[in-house]
Scaffold this motif. Structure first.
Motif, PDB file in Angstrom:
ATOM      1  N   ASP A 113      -3.084  -2.325  -4.476  1.00  0.00           N
ATOM      2  CA  ASP A 113      -4.186  -2.135  -3.543  1.00  0.00           C
ATOM      3  C   ASP A 113      -5.103  -3.347  -3.531  1.00  0.00           C
ATOM      4  O   ASP A 113      -5.511  -3.819  -2.468  1.00  0.00           O
ATOM      5  N   THR A 154      -4.470  -1.194   6.884  1.00  0.00           N
ATOM      6  CA  THR A 154      -3.841  -1.361   5.578  1.00  0.00           C
ATOM      7  C   THR A 154      -4.150  -0.173   4.668  1.00  0.00           C
ATOM      8  O   THR A 154      -3.252   0.370   4.018  1.00  0.00           O
ATOM      9  N   LYS A 155      -5.402   0.242   4.599  1.00  0.00           N
ATOM     10  CA  LYS A 155      -5.773   1.368   3.737  1.00  0.00           C
ATOM     11  C   LYS A 155      -5.164   2.680   4.222  1.00  0.00           C
ATOM     12  O   LYS A 155      -4.907   3.579   3.420  1.00  0.00           O
ATOM     13  N   GLU A 198       0.828  -1.203   0.000  1.00  0.00           N
ATOM     14  CA  GLU A 198       0.000   0.000   0.000  1.00  0.00           C
ATOM     15  C   GLU A 198       0.865   1.257   0.000  1.00  0.00           C
ATOM     16  O   GLU A 198       0.516   2.251  -0.630  1.00  0.00           O
ATOM     17  N   TYR A 220      -2.050   3.352   2.447  1.00  0.00           N
ATOM     18  CA  TYR A 220      -2.228   3.855   1.075  1.00  0.00           C
ATOM     19  C   TYR A 220      -2.354   5.380   1.095  1.00  0.00           C
ATOM     20  O   TYR A 220      -1.757   6.063   0.273  1.00  0.00           O
TER      21      TYR A 220
END
Length: 161
Positions: free
Chosen positions: A126, A148-149, A20, A152
């Motif tokens: 992603d 996790t996001k 990410e 990003y």
């Protein structure tokens, strides 16, 4: 069945956060747009508008949902998606580096395609990270996907440093 690279779900989580971080590199384009515009469009009066179209191409590439077809276990799986994303990102970002570092004057369509490929490769990272973490952490899916996001989105600030 043993694997060449034995993994636990925790090592996959760490690898997903690194993926990410790499995939979110599309968020740092504003850092170098001012320096890139005169190199890609020297003397163009509408250089700013052309750069906006290129940034749109990377965003569009990121949003095109083709990585999911490759993620399906019958067609490849997460490693295949990561390798395809790496190839797309290398092709797009590498081409952009060649055009800017060595004053290769590519036409707008080629530049648009390179930006699209770079963004599309980021979308593959992603897809692999989110889908794999979602399957590995069913009992705490929301927490893991949020973590996790966040990488990003945080990649812009981390890569800037």
């Amino acid at each position: 069945m043993s694997s060449l690279f034995p993994t636990s779900r925790w090592s996959v989580l760490v690898a997903s956060m690194l993926l990410e971080l790499c995939g979110g590199s599309v968020y740092i384009t504003n850092l170098y747009l001012a320096a890139l515009r005169p190199r890609l469009f020297p003397g163009a009066a509408d250089g700013e508008a052309l750069m906006e179209y290129l940034v749109f191409a990377s965003n569009l590439g990121n949003w095109v949902p083709l990585a999911g077809f490759l993620y399906d276990a019958r067609r490849g799986g997460p490693r295949t998606v990561v390798f395809a994303g790496a190839a797309l990102t290398l092709l797009g970002y590498g081409g952009l580096w060649l055009c800017s570092a060595f004053d290769v004057h590519a036409n707008f369509a080629v530049l648009w395609l390179l930006w699209f490929l770079w963004g599309h490769g980021s979308g593959y990272f992603d897809c692999a990270a989110i889908a794999t973490c979602s399957a590995n952490f069913r009992e705490s899916r929301g927490l893991v996907l949020g973590l996790t996001k966040s990488f990003y989105g945080l990649s812009g600030s981390l890569l800037t440093q």
